[in-house]
Scaffold this motif. Structure first.
Motif, short mmCIF file in Angstrom:
data_model
loop_
_atom_site.label_atom_id
_atom_site.label_comp_id
_atom_site.label_asym_id
_atom_site.label_seq_id
_atom_site.Cartn_x
_atom_site.Cartn_y
_atom_site.Cartn_z
N GLU A 1 -1.60 12.58 4.94
CA GLU A 1 -1.08 13.20 3.73
C GLU A 1 -2.02 14.32 3.29
O GLU A 1 -3.18 14.36 3.70
N ASP A 2 -1.52 15.21 2.44
CA ASP A 2 -2.33 16.35 2.01
C ASP A 2 -3.31 16.01 0.90
O ASP A 2 -4.11 16.84 0.49
N GLY A 3 -3.26 14.78 0.37
CA GLY A 3 -4.20 14.36 -0.67
C GLY A 3 -3.76 14.68 -2.08
O GLY A 3 -4.45 14.32 -3.04
N LEU A 4 -2.64 15.35 -2.25
CA LEU A 4 -2.15 15.72 -3.58
C LEU A 4 -1.25 14.61 -4.11
O LEU A 4 -0.42 14.05 -3.38
N THR A 5 -1.38 14.33 -5.40
CA THR A 5 -0.58 13.25 -5.99
C THR A 5 0.82 13.69 -6.39
O THR A 5 1.67 12.84 -6.67
N ASP A 6 1.07 14.99 -6.44
CA ASP A 6 2.40 15.45 -6.86
C ASP A 6 3.23 16.00 -5.70
O ASP A 6 4.22 16.69 -5.91
N THR A 7 2.81 15.70 -4.46
CA THR A 7 3.62 16.07 -3.29
C THR A 7 3.97 14.79 -2.53
O THR A 7 3.10 14.22 -1.87
N PRO A 8 5.20 14.32 -2.63
CA PRO A 8 5.58 13.09 -1.92
C PRO A 8 5.43 13.26 -0.41
O PRO A 8 5.41 14.37 0.12
N PHE A 9 5.34 12.12 0.26
CA PHE A 9 5.15 12.09 1.71
C PHE A 9 6.37 11.48 2.37
O PHE A 9 6.90 10.47 1.90
N CYS A 10 6.84 12.09 3.45
CA CYS A 10 8.01 11.59 4.16
C CYS A 10 7.55 10.92 5.45
O CYS A 10 7.20 11.60 6.43
N GLU A 11 7.55 9.62 5.46
CA GLU A 11 7.08 8.86 6.62
C GLU A 11 7.93 9.13 7.86
O GLU A 11 7.46 9.09 8.99
N TYR A 12 9.20 9.48 7.65
CA TYR A 12 10.11 9.74 8.76
C TYR A 12 9.61 10.89 9.65
O TYR A 12 9.77 10.85 10.87
N ILE A 13 9.01 11.90 9.03
CA ILE A 13 8.56 13.07 9.80
C ILE A 13 7.58 12.66 10.89
O ILE A 13 7.67 13.09 12.04
N LEU A 14 6.63 11.80 10.54
CA LEU A 14 5.64 11.36 11.52
C LEU A 14 6.24 10.40 12.54
O LEU A 14 6.02 10.52 13.74
N LYS A 15 7.06 9.47 12.07
CA LYS A 15 7.65 8.48 12.98
C LYS A 15 8.69 9.10 13.91
O LYS A 15 8.94 8.59 15.00
N SER A 16 9.29 10.20 13.48
CA SER A 16 10.36 10.80 14.27
C SER A 16 9.87 11.38 15.59
O SER A 16 10.63 11.61 16.51
#
Length: 436
Positions: free
Chosen positions: A356-371
């Protein structure tokens, strides 16, 4: 249609650097009898920190004692900090200026610039300093106790920078070679007006004074090398992907502008644009430009003409990398960054803690990595935006960070993509660190 941004990282300053030690750094003590602890010459310097990056950077933390790279800028104030390991004495931080060695490809020498003792703030060691260089520089580090490398744990590392330069900047759009109207019929003047409007809308936390348009064929000294009637393909028409010699345009108002180089296309399939992460330089300098294509080269060796919206949004996205923003959701390619050592050995420099980028206001999409997006093999350092159709549209639309400009997959229909407050804070802080 979906577009992709992949990590091609091409960070020339740090590429294939081995820590080599000469002059004062070959001595064990300085003139005052203080021990000098140079970076460990038995290992390459492959990890780095750049200011105000909030990703975990665990690999840099683990290697801090024996040597990592810091990106520093003239006049900026910095603090490097990490958690205290109560089982070990407080270490000193030594900083070393790097310089190229004559007749030694891919090797550098070092000279110690200072030794710092920490200030204790809460449960953290804090080392503060001001950079007194006259240009962006790469400094190496060591942590030591009584002349030996620090044996304690370095965790939750942070490298903060504060500059005093203006939060204004201008853009110099450099048009290279032959151009046609965009897919939606805009000529260069219309494209540049649209691009300026888009930049001012998206970069809401800073001020963009103006956007200049200059044509490479009219450069006062280099124009003859860039004929207007030939398409310029970045990475093919010349070895320099960034067309660096055109940066720092010798004209008042342009010499310290953000350089966006518009070329016919980029020599790699499906790549629409690229930039170096945290470029660090406004104006002249190697790899100091954002490069975007009017066309994108397809695997069939055909060229697809792009719309003004895609071209401009590619420039907005890549400029985000230029000012230090990571993807909101990490791809496999992000984690597989490599550099090649002088003996030809590839070394992975991607940090697997930086999912993750470490920012609290940018959600993370787990699908991108798993895809498996960009699950291709190891790739060199850099950031490039790619056009493709690899992921299921329904899955992409479920990502919570879809509407962020730094989402690695951009969907054409989402014209309202934006930066978050924390992203704009990083952009502004980087801008005020970059001399201009």
């Amino acid at each position: 249609m979906k577009n992709f941004c992949k990590n091609l990282w091409i960070l020339g300053i740090l590429c294939t650097l081995w820590a080599c030690f000469f002059t004062s750094c070959s001595e064990s003590v300085d003139a005052d009898g203080h021990p000098i602890l140079p970076p460990d010459s038995s290992r390459p310097i492959v990890h780095k920190l750049y200011p105000n990056d909030l990703a975990k950077n665990d690999s840099a933390a683990v290697n801090l004692a024996r040597g990592i790279a810091l990106v520093v800028h003239p006049g900026a104030s910095y603090s490097l900090s990490f958690d205290i390991d109560t089982t070990q004495p407080a270490p000193e931080l030594q900083l070393f200026r790097t310089y190229d060695l004559k007749n030694s490809k891919n090797q550098v020498g070092t000279v110690r610039v200072r030794t710092l003792s920490p200030t204790i703030v809460g449960n953290r060691y804090v080392y503060s300093f001001v950079c007194e260089e006259n240009k962006m520089s790469i400094w190496f580090t060591t942590l030591g106790v009584d002349g030996e490398y620090y044996k304690g744990n370095v965790e939750n590392i942070s490298f903060q920078g504060l500059g005093s330069y203006s939060d204004h900047f201008s853009i110099n759009l450099i048009v290279v070679g032959s151009m046609v109207n965009t897919l939606d019929g805009k000529n260069i003047d219309e494209l540049s007006s649209f691009m300026l409007k888009l930049f001012r809308e998206k970069y809401y936390g800073v001020t963009i004074d103006t956007l200049y348009v200059r044509y490479a064929q009219n450069h006062p000294t280099l124009g003859a090398y860039y004929p207007a009637d030939q398409p310029w393909v970045a990475g093919v028409s010349s070895e320099d992907l960034f067309v660096s010699e055109l940066t720092g345009w010798p004209e008042e108002g342009l010499s310290n502008a953000l350089n966006i180089v518009l070329v016919h296309s980029i020599g790699e399939n499906d790549v629409m644009g690229f930039s170096r992460l945290f470029s660090g330089v406004l104006g002249a300098g190697n790899e100091s430009s954002v490069v975007i294509g009017e066309y994108v080269k397809k695997s069939s060796n055909e060229f697809e003409l792009l719309s003004s919206d895609i071209i401009a949004m590619t420039a907005v996205h890549e400029t985000g990398h230029f000012f230090g923003l990571r993807h909101t959701s990490t791809t496999r390619r992000d984690l597989n960054q490599t550099m090649t050592l002088s003996d030809g050995t590839p070394v992975v420099v991607g940090d697997f803690s930086n999912i993750e980028d470490g920012l609290t206001d940018t959600p993370f999409c787990e699908y991108i990595l798993k895809s498996g997006l960009y699950k291709q093999g190891e790739s060199p350092e850099g950031h490039a935006r790619e056009r493709g159709t690899y992921l299921a549209k329904s899955s992409i639309y479920s990502c919570p960070d879809l509407d962020n400009i730094m989402f690695p997959v951009t969907v054409d229909e989402l014209d309202d993509a934006s930066f978050t407050k924390q992203q704009m804070e990083i952009i502004r802080s980087s801008l005020m660190i970059f001399p201009h």
